[in-house]
Design an enzyme around this catalytic site. Sequence first.
Site, PDB file in Angstrom:
ATOM      1  N   GLU A 119      53.195  11.304  34.643  1.00 11.63           N
ATOM      2  CA  GLU A 119      51.853  10.877  35.058  1.00 11.63           C
ATOM      3  C   GLU A 119      51.395  11.654  36.291  1.00 11.63           C
ATOM      4  O   GLU A 119      52.124  11.732  37.288  1.00 11.63           O
ATOM      5  CB  GLU A 119      51.874   9.367  35.363  1.00 11.63           C
ATOM      6  CG  GLU A 119      50.507   8.819  35.712  1.00 11.63           C
ATOM      7  CD  GLU A 119      50.521   7.316  35.981  1.00 11.63           C
ATOM      8  OE1 GLU A 119      51.402   6.602  35.450  1.00 11.63           O
ATOM      9  OE2 GLU A 119      49.650   6.863  36.736  1.00 11.63           O
ATOM     10  N   LYS A 172      53.557  -2.094  38.569  1.00 10.59           N
ATOM     11  CA  LYS A 172      53.641  -0.841  37.795  1.00 10.59           C
ATOM     12  C   LYS A 172      53.592   0.336  38.766  1.00 10.59           C
ATOM     13  O   LYS A 172      54.314   1.324  38.615  1.00 10.59           O
ATOM     14  CB  LYS A 172      52.481  -0.788  36.797  1.00 10.59           C
ATOM     15  CG  LYS A 172      52.562   0.330  35.780  1.00 10.59           C
ATOM     16  CD  LYS A 172      51.908   1.612  36.248  1.00 10.59           C
ATOM     17  CE  LYS A 172      51.934   2.676  35.153  1.00 10.59           C
ATOM     18  NZ  LYS A 172      51.473   3.978  35.626  1.00 10.59           N
ATOM     19  N   ASP A 182      69.371   4.319  34.269  1.00  9.84           N
ATOM     20  CA  ASP A 182      68.720   3.605  33.176  1.00  9.84           C
ATOM     21  C   ASP A 182      67.481   2.869  33.703  1.00  9.84           C
ATOM     22  O   ASP A 182      67.578   1.758  34.236  1.00  9.84           O
ATOM     23  CB  ASP A 182      69.744   2.622  32.578  1.00  9.84           C
ATOM     24  CG  ASP A 182      69.204   1.833  31.407  1.00  9.84           C
ATOM     25  OD1 ASP A 182      67.981   1.821  31.195  1.00  9.84           O
ATOM     26  OD2 ASP A 182      70.013   1.217  30.694  1.00  9.84           O
ATOM     27  N   HIS A 238      42.930  10.913  41.524  1.00  8.98           N
ATOM     28  CA  HIS A 238      43.528  10.902  40.195  1.00  8.98           C
ATOM     29  C   HIS A 238      42.882  11.953  39.304  1.00  8.98           C
ATOM     30  O   HIS A 238      43.542  12.677  38.579  1.00  8.98           O
ATOM     31  CB  HIS A 238      43.301   9.512  39.599  1.00  8.98           C
ATOM     32  CG  HIS A 238      44.363   9.094  38.657  1.00  8.98           C
ATOM     33  ND1 HIS A 238      45.540   8.539  39.083  1.00  8.98           N
ATOM     34  CD2 HIS A 238      44.433   9.154  37.319  1.00  8.98           C
ATOM     35  CE1 HIS A 238      46.284   8.267  38.036  1.00  8.98           C
ATOM     36  NE2 HIS A 238      45.638   8.642  36.951  1.00  8.98           N
TER      37      HIS A 238
END
Length: 445
Positions: free
Chosen positions: A90, A286, A302, A399
Amino acid sequence: MPRRRKRDIIIKGFSKLLKEDKLKIVAELMDNSVEAIDLMKSFWHPDKHKQRIFDEFSENTISNFYIPYGVSPNVSINGKMYLVPMVIEESSVVAAASSGAKWWLNHGGFHAEVIDVTKIGQLHFSWKGDVKKLRKVWDELTRNFRTATAHITENMEKRGGGITGFELLDLTDKIENYYQIRVSFNTKDSMGANFINSCLEEFGQTLKTFLNIHPSFNKEEKEVTIIMAILSNYTPGCLVRSWVECDIEELNGLDDELTGEQFAEKFKTAVEIAEVDPYRATTHNKGIFNGVDAVAIATGNDFRAIEAAGHTYASKDGQYKSLSHVEIKDGRFKFYLELPLAVGTVGGLTSLHPLARQSMELLGKPTAEELMMIAATMGLANNFSAVRSLVTKGIQRGHMKMHLMNILNHFQATDQEKELAVEYFSDKVVSFASVSNFLQETRSS
Ligand code: MEV
């Protein structure tokens, strides 16, 4: 009769085929199978030995899926400087982490501490016996557990880890005849999943034999059904805290329109919203996992296990909430994050994946505890930058700058076109359509 589609096929024995043959079968489902094979093969590693390592991580592999490997410099944690590897697809995440790290570098840096390192394994079983009898012989049973797993725990004990406790849970009020033996472990620098699962499976066998031969139990009590033996990915006892703090005055200038005090209050409210509203909390967390996962992936850890534990921890009070919090007191601004983080720095992918190994070296070969602090800190750095942007200029400006590159790459823009586009969009809104129009016009002129 409905027409069968190309992909409506059952493939027998796929896993046993050679990689080339698997690739051919897959490519035949594509519109242009020659191109598909070329594309897949173009991502194979030119060094056969290295490619083999990747093929053996997983199953039915036909190619590799690249994800960018970036670094975030200038990360100061407890006074020690790190250059942190981050693997993430991202845009803006590495930029956000880096800008957070840079700002805090001049305001005391990040602080972190490991609160505990306990991991949990569970032996779930069904038993129609008298639990009081089992409790009476509990010490004898746990001694048997230790003896039966001595061959597995010997090395871990030499490293200062091992089994740290056993607990018998009577859960028959929830599910008929259901009991659980909850075992705690310290797996030192390894993630420890194989170690824990091997011990648990051995405990299952031991429990069966123990009940069968022990004179305390009657015929019915000699029977036990082991439902399953598996570690828990919820690791609230493997906890790390990371925080930043400064005088509120130091926040002056962080934004053109807000004073330090206004910024601190607005930032605090934004975090409080994530403490009361699960919709916002999910996005807020998030943003934290953008940083945590990127470090986990770069170091071969992991990330699914880490995320699962983090989200359960975020719900520990009965409602899903923010993992980070703000305190404003006596003119000081404190922003902190607490989350469970079970990571390893030895064994598993951490030493098999050549880039994970390199990441460990870049981080100065950290212990698992040090890596917990680094990953949590990158979560906090990302969270700080995201909330900072949200409460000031919004995230789309930054962004979209990164997004512009992705769109330009989509249209296979040349370096010169990219340069022109960056200049042109410096004061304009980036969208797929606007970039497409810009390129069309540039190309036709
Ligand atoms: C985007 O990947 C992450 C953010 O949405 C996090 C947040 O809203 O706090 C920017």
